[in-house]
Design an enzyme around this catalytic site. Structure first.
Site, PDB file in Angstrom:
ATOM      1  N   TYR A  44      24.477   2.140 -61.361  1.00  0.00           N
ATOM      2  CA  TYR A  44      23.085   2.148 -60.902  1.00  0.00           C
ATOM      3  C   TYR A  44      22.620   0.719 -60.687  1.00  0.00           C
ATOM      4  CZ  TYR A  44      18.013   2.613 -60.895  1.00  0.00           C
ATOM      5  OH  TYR A  44      16.686   2.535 -60.549  1.00  0.00           O
ATOM      6  N   GLU A  80      16.510   0.805 -54.382  1.00  0.00           N
ATOM      7  CA  GLU A  80      17.271   1.487 -55.430  1.00  0.00           C
ATOM      8  C   GLU A  80      18.577   2.011 -54.862  1.00  0.00           C
ATOM      9  OE1 GLU A  80      16.192   4.643 -58.887  1.00  0.00           O
ATOM     10  OE2 GLU A  80      16.026   5.417 -56.837  1.00  0.00           O
TER      11      GLU A  80
END
Length: 422
Positions: free
Chosen positions: A141, A228
């Site tokens: 991530y 993101e």
């Protein structure tokens, strides 16, 4: 000190993950933008019909025998969603033929995907994004957002990717790392090397450093609120790629980022939110039966909370801010009143920059073009509130307005008015 740091990290993660009020890009748009800044992404193509999806899959050429087909909606949780019209499960599928790509596109395009974020209405799917299936060795991530407490962009990253980062933060907080960025000095080589180690990719430190730098370049140059990547992947042939991306852009930067704002998909936007945006009002449709007109996000949230406390259901979040005046305030009042779901209205204003007598005048003016048929509970405190009280009291019986200066009693009153209608 440890608790304070955990709270700060948790707030930063919420900022990175929750939907934002700025421009939201679809995944295919975000991918194209990142690619323009040389962020490595998988091969992908967008299609707006089943026929186009079939052709785009064929265009991948030989050597591609599996595809990922993703519904393009402005919300998360696609994989666990279902389509409202057909009940078809999931907005993300892996298929092994171009014919199946076409079949999936028929199930998705034009229908509404219901997810944990969408509510019962669902998000309209206007396109599908067809991406090459990758051989994935590791999922991670990575995001960059603004850390307001530190006053700088901050990377949040984790070796645990491909899942909700909030769950990672809750269950395994030691796997969440953050890296503030001093824009004057740029990214620090030692911190980038440490990031690669923390991600479990020490042997691919150069690729990790490149992705961080390219994403930061995009974030700064395009006035992003957030970039993101979930997941950031290491493939079986040892390439680091941004496999899925989400980008929001600061709405205040529209004059600088016109090319991005021209791409905005408004098909899923609530009609009331479109009207509010025109008048620079902060409006979010919720779907209850008590319309809320307030100023300031904190007061708006507390207003909704206290309505719920007394058994009511807030219909909206409408923050007129401190600078709204004149026609904008009139339109705000009409926006709430004309909502068919609204049975009563709670006007809760604390006057500072926004003068309460100006708000009172706007309520009265709105009544001239929008005949009030719904009860209104009005609480105006702060600057010029004595004048505002006199103005409202003079027309309260005619317009069906209940003036109440106490916050608690005002909330009780509006909730009771609605309860009495049922």
């Amino acid at each position: 000190m440890m608790l304070s740091r955990q709270l700060t990290n948790h707030a930063l993660i919420r900022n990175a993950c929750l939907p934002m009020r700025g421009l939201k890009l679809h995944e295919y748009q975000a991918g194209a933008l990142l690619h323009s800044y040389q962020v490595p992404i998988p091969i992908g193509s967008v299609a707006f019909s089943a026929e186009e999806a079939l052709q785009k899959a064929k265009d991948f050429g030989e050597g591609h025998d599996a595809y990922v087909v993703k519904a393009q909606v402005l919300g998360g949780g696609r994989g666990l969603g279902h389509f409202k019209e057909t009940g078809f499960k999931s907005g993300v599928h892996i298929v092994d033929s171009v014919a199946k790509v076409e079949t999936l596109a028929k199930e998705m395009v034009g229908n509404h995907l219901i997810t944990a974020q969408s509510g019962d209405a669902g998000f309209k799917c206007s396109a599908v994004y067809i991406v090459e299936k990758l051989g994935i060795e590791k999922e991670m991530y990575l995001s960059v957002t603004l850390d307001r407490s530190a006053g700088c962009p901050t990377f949040i990253y984790s070796p645990a990717g491909g899942m909700a980062i909030e769950e990672v933060a809750h269950n395994t907080p030691d796997e969440i790392f953050k890296m503030p960025v001093n824009l004057e000095k740029g990214l620090d080589a030692a911190e980038l090397k440490q990031a690669a180690e923390n991600l479990g990719c020490a042997e691919h430190a150069d690729q990790i450093a490149n992705v961080f730098q390219r994403i930061l370049d995009c974030f700064v140059a395009r006035d992003c609120d957030m970039v993101e990547i979930n997941p950031l992947v290491l493939t079986t042939d040892h390439k680091v790629l941004a496999a899925d991306s989400k980008i929001t852009v600061d709405s205040n930067a529209e004059f600088r980022q016109k090319d991005l704002f021209d791409q905005e998909d408004k098909s899923s936007e609530n009609a009331k939110e479109t009207i509010a945006k025109k008048w620079d009002l902060n409006y979010i449709h919720i779907g209850g039966n008590i319309g809320c007109l307030v100023n300031g996000a904190g007061l708006a949230m507390s207003t909704m909370d206290i309505i719920k406390l007394y058994g009511g259901e807030p219909a909206n979040f409408l923050d007129v801010g401190g600078s709204a005046q004149g026609e904008a305030l009139v339109e705000a009042m009409k926006l709430v009143h004309d909502d068919e779901e609204v049975k009563a209205i709670f006007v809760n204003i604390f006057g500072g920059i926004l003068l309460t007598d100006k708000l009172a005048a706007s309520i009265i003016e709105a009544s001239k073009t929008c005949k009030f048929t719904k009860p209104i509970v009005c609480r105006l405190k702060g600057t010029n509130s004595a004048i505002a009280k006199e103005m409202i009291s003079a027309v309260s019986e005619e317009l069906g307005i209940y003036y109440q200066e106490d916050f608690d009693l005002a909330a009780r009153k509006v909730a009771q008015l609605v309860a009495d209608m049922d």
